[in-house]
Design a protein around this motif. Sequence first.
Motif, PDB file in Angstrom:
ATOM      1  N   ARG A 231       1.908   1.674  -3.555  1.00  0.00           N
ATOM      2  CA  ARG A 231       0.839   2.333  -4.263  1.00  0.00           C
ATOM      3  C   ARG A 231       0.728   3.778  -4.142  1.00  0.00           C
ATOM      4  NH1 ARG A 231      -2.717  -1.850  -2.446  1.00  0.00           N
ATOM      5  NH2 ARG A 231      -1.933  -3.720  -3.445  1.00  0.00           N
ATOM      6  N   THR A 232       0.816   4.312  -2.834  1.00  0.00           N
ATOM      7  CA  THR A 232       0.652   5.589  -2.409  1.00  0.00           C
ATOM      8  C   THR A 232       1.613   6.499  -3.205  1.00  0.00           C
ATOM      9  OG1 THR A 232      -0.416   4.880  -0.350  1.00  0.00           O
ATOM     10  CG2 THR A 232       0.394   7.062  -0.530  1.00  0.00           C
ATOM     11  N   THR A 233       3.095   6.018  -3.049  1.00  0.00           N
ATOM     12  CA  THR A 233       4.034   6.746  -3.693  1.00  0.00           C
ATOM     13  C   THR A 233       3.693   6.814  -5.179  1.00  0.00           C
ATOM     14  OG1 THR A 233       5.513   4.778  -3.794  1.00  0.00           O
ATOM     15  CG2 THR A 233       5.823   6.163  -1.969  1.00  0.00           C
TER      16      THR A 233
ATOM     17  N   LEU B 149       1.033   6.937  -6.694  1.00  0.00           N
ATOM     18  CA  LEU B 149      -0.021   8.121  -7.018  1.00  0.00           C
ATOM     19  C   LEU B 149       0.578   9.261  -6.750  1.00  0.00           C
ATOM     20  CD1 LEU B 149      -3.170   6.437  -5.106  1.00  0.00           C
ATOM     21  CD2 LEU B 149      -2.969   6.965  -7.533  1.00  0.00           C
ATOM     22  N   LEU B 150       1.578   9.294  -5.602  1.00  0.00           N
ATOM     23  CA  LEU B 150       1.917  10.866  -5.490  1.00  0.00           C
ATOM     24  C   LEU B 150       3.006  11.389  -6.509  1.00  0.00           C
ATOM     25  CD1 LEU B 150       2.550  10.743  -1.609  1.00  0.00           C
ATOM     26  CD2 LEU B 150       0.750  11.831  -2.844  1.00  0.00           C
TER      27      LEU B 150
ATOM     28  N   SER C  40       0.865  -1.184   0.118  1.00  0.00           N
ATOM     29  CA  SER C  40      -0.065  -0.058  -0.035  1.00  0.00           C
ATOM     30  C   SER C  40       0.820   1.255  -0.118  1.00  0.00           C
ATOM     31  CB  SER C  40      -0.886  -0.176   1.192  1.00  0.00           C
ATOM     32  OG  SER C  40      -0.104  -0.085   2.307  1.00  0.00           O
ATOM     33  N   VAL C  41       1.967   1.188   0.742  1.00  0.00           N
ATOM     34  CA  VAL C  41       2.827   2.415   0.723  1.00  0.00           C
ATOM     35  C   VAL C  41       3.595   2.387  -0.900  1.00  0.00           C
ATOM     36  CG1 VAL C  41       5.240   3.189   1.443  1.00  0.00           C
ATOM     37  CG2 VAL C  41       3.407   2.228   2.879  1.00  0.00           C
TER      38      VAL C  41
END
Length: 95
Positions: free
Chosen positions: A11-13, A15-16, A8-9
Motif C-alpha cells: 500500500r505504501t509503495t 501511495l509513493l 502495508s508495504v
Amino acid sequence: MLLSRGLSVLRTTKLLRGAPLETVQQVRNSSHVWSYRSAGPPPTKNLLWAAEAVQGFAWWWVLWHLYTEPGHVTGEFPYPDPRQWSDEELGIPSS
C-alpha cells in the motif's frame, strides 16, 4: 505477521507511486437514526415505560434493603466513644 506487513508495504509503495487508491464505501447496517450535532430521535412510549419500571424497581430495592437491613449502611456494631481512649491507644507519646 509477514503477510500483514507485506500488505502495508505494498500500500505504501502504491501511495509513493502516486496511483489513486480505490476507496470502498462500507454499507452501514445500523438500526437507528444517526444524528450529528443535533438532537436524536425522541424515545418511544414503550421505552419510557420500561425506563420508569426499571427505575422504580431500583429505588424499591434500595429503600427496601435500607429499611430491612440498615446495618449495611450504619454498621453492625456500636461506634466506640473516642473520649474513652487512652493516649497510648491514640499513639500520643507520654511527656
